[in-house]
Design an enzyme around this catalytic site. Structure first.
Site, PDB file in Angstrom:
ATOM      1  N   LYS A 259     -65.116  43.257   0.763  1.00 14.38           N
ATOM      2  CA  LYS A 259     -64.363  43.766   1.917  1.00 14.38           C
ATOM      3  C   LYS A 259     -64.399  42.749   3.052  1.00 14.38           C
ATOM      4  O   LYS A 259     -65.311  41.920   3.109  1.00 14.38           O
ATOM      5  CB  LYS A 259     -65.023  45.061   2.428  1.00 14.38           C
ATOM      6  CG  LYS A 259     -64.908  46.251   1.508  1.00 14.38           C
ATOM      7  CD  LYS A 259     -65.675  47.436   2.100  1.00 14.38           C
ATOM      8  CE  LYS A 259     -65.601  48.656   1.187  1.00 14.38           C
ATOM      9  NZ  LYS A 259     -64.285  49.305   1.178  1.00 14.38           N
ATOM     10  N   ARG A 333     -64.569  55.924  -7.759  1.00 16.20           N
ATOM     11  CA  ARG A 333     -64.010  56.698  -8.873  1.00 16.20           C
ATOM     12  C   ARG A 333     -64.778  56.453 -10.176  1.00 16.20           C
ATOM     13  O   ARG A 333     -64.750  57.292 -11.072  1.00 16.20           O
ATOM     14  CB  ARG A 333     -62.514  56.383  -9.027  1.00 16.20           C
ATOM     15  CG  ARG A 333     -62.194  54.955  -9.348  1.00 16.20           C
ATOM     16  CD  ARG A 333     -60.763  54.585  -8.987  1.00 16.20           C
ATOM     17  NE  ARG A 333     -60.574  54.470  -7.539  1.00 16.20           N
ATOM     18  CZ  ARG A 333     -59.406  54.162  -6.960  1.00 16.20           C
ATOM     19  NH1 ARG A 333     -58.331  53.963  -7.712  1.00 16.20           N
ATOM     20  NH2 ARG A 333     -59.308  54.081  -5.655  1.00 16.20           N
TER      21      ARG A 333
END
Length: 486
Positions: A259, A333
């Site tokens: 990120k 996920r």
């Protein structure tokens, strides 16, 4: 200190209208409060405050707070109970004024809804300052009068539940590691005889063949933990439980798909899903709700190292499906895929998972509401009705086959962990991915990325991690327990 409510009046309606507690106090001081308010200028707007000192020997300061219109109820445009929200915001503002005056105790007018008043007081005063030498003075809110003490106590428990989630999310990632998170929750549940907490180590996770979860965890020096909580509040401990599943990434660097550094510190709260569902179970236990709840939280860090997942790697989930990891920052996920498979072991009445899953959710709804993707209209209705009461809103999002095709069309594996059209419908493709690991007929996925933190949007929460939607999960569980009771 004392916090009293006053309703706003339309023009030419004459004298200001107090709550019954406000009226009683005004009589006690021979009408001085009403007199002072009338010379202070225009009537108090919703959420605004006025402070008076020296009115009564028992109270150093009296804060009068504007509650808005008297008969405000459910607002169909806003999808919440406006009266309750007005009380929460007004009481929070009043209690903070007392805190600023460094008065250690405040009595709070129930304002016609003691639960909402207690929530406003306890949520409004909360602040994470454990690591600062200079702390704000602690203020203890208590109910003014004794008429609604049961509702007040319920509000305190609801708010303390959300504050627990806020605490866990706000604390630095070196203080809340996977094991420390699990131990903190275990300690909160220690006093309840009908709760069992299992802190599962990496070896157990491996025997469960949770390859997707382990692939994320292997990039960090912190070992992963699978936290499993059993709250047996139902009349029959064999009744099908409500299963809560929460994403527990205690720090998310993005892994190899790193990120940007700006704002990355906020990723200490990427375990918001685990924080809210575990806090909801702590609250359910404190309320002694008559239903069984199981909480599941896969906990790990997502870090870039020589052992980390690489873009293009293929991993195998618990149900045997293979997943191409095209973006290592779509890691939540992967944890949830295995945890959802495991959730099916419990003959669940419903499975509800919560996760700070996608930036796309924040883009879609901002901080106004949690996005809910569900295969069950029955489940949706319960969540929606709960959120109207709590003011911590939910909004239904689509689970179309349209999105499923975008994650199942994958060159190397059964599924890709990102949609093939990259950013388009990112929250929806993430939900479609999770759906591939669900066979239960009542399942809901709550994407809480947009409600993770608060700047100033929710007036009764200070700036920082929000702990949302803990109270909505608790209210939902309470409604479910009433259902099974009836």
């Amino acid at each position: 200190g004392l916090v009293l409510g006053i309703y706003s009046t339309e023009k030419d309606e004459g004298a200001a209208q107090f709550t019954s507690a406000g009226d009683a106090f005004d009589r006690l001081v021979s009408g001085k409060l009403r007199e002072l308010l009338s010379v202070c200028g225009p009537s108090l707007k919703k959420g605004k405050t006025r402070i008076f000192h020296g009115l009564h020997q028992d109270f150093l300061s009296v804060v009068v707070v504007g509650l808005g219109k008297k008969n405000a109820g459910v607002n169909d445009q806003e999808n919440w109970n406006e009266g309750k929200e007005n009380i929460r915001a007004a009481v929070a503002a009043g209690c903070r004024q007392i805190q600023d005056l460094e008065i250690p105790c405040v009595e709070v007018d129930p304002c016609g809804d003691a639960q909402a008043a207690a929530e406003g007081a306890v949520l409004g005063l909360h602040e994470y300052n454990d690591l600062k030498q200079k702390k704000k003075p602690v203020v203890t809110p208590q109910l003014h009068g004794s008429a609604e003490s049961e509702a007040w106590q319920k509000g305190v428990i609801y708010a303390e539940g959300q504050n627990l989630a806020r605490y866990l999310m706000e604390a630095p990632a070196n203080y809340i590691t996977p094991i420390k998170f699990a131990e903190h929750i275990e300690q909160k549940l220690r006093s309840f005889s009908n709760v069992k907490v299992h802190i599962r180590p990496e070896s157990w996770i491996a025997t469960q063949q949770m390859g997707a979860f382990l692939s994320v965890a292997k990039g960090s020096a912190e070992p992963p933990i699978f936290l499993e909580i059993h709250y047996l509040g139902g009349a029959n401990t064999n009744d099908p439980p409500l299963v809560f599943v929460g994403k527990g990434v205690t720090f998310d660097s993005g892994g190899i798909s790193l990120k940007p550094s700006s704002g990355m510190d906020a990723m200490r709260a990427d375990m918001g899903g685990a924080a809210t569902v575990c806090s909801a179970i702590v609250t359910a236990a404190a309320l002694n709700l008559p239903l069984n709840i199981i909480g599941l939280a896969p906990l790990c860090e997502n870090m870039p190292s020589g052992k980390a997942n690489k873009p293009g790697d293929v991993v195998r989930a618990k149900n045997g499906k293979t997943i191409q990891v095209d973006n290592t920052d779509a890691e939540g996920r992967l944890l949830l895929a295995d945890a959802l498979c495991y959730a099916h072991n419990f003959n669940a009445r419903a499975i509800v998972n919560a996760a700070t899953l996608t930036g796309a959710m924040d883009v879609a709804l901002g901080s106004a509401a949690t996005g809910v993707f569900t295969n069950s209209s029955w489940l949706w209705t319960h969540l929606y009705e709960a959120s109207i009461l709590t003011g911590d809103r939910v909004w239904r999002m689509p689970l179309f086959e349209h999105y499923t095709k975008q994650v199942t069309d994958c060159p190397l594996a059964d599924l890709s962990n990102i949609g093939k059209y990259s950013r388009a419908g990112g929250a929806c493709t993430a939900a479609a991915f999770l759906k591939e690991f669900v066979t239960a007929s009542h399942w809901a996925h709550l994407d809480i990325a947009g409600v993770m933190s608060n700047k100033d949007e929710v007036p009764y929460l200070r700036k920082g991690m929000a702990g949302r939607p803990t109270r909505t999960l608790v209210e939902f569980a309470a409604r479910l327990s009433q259902d099974s009771h009836n």
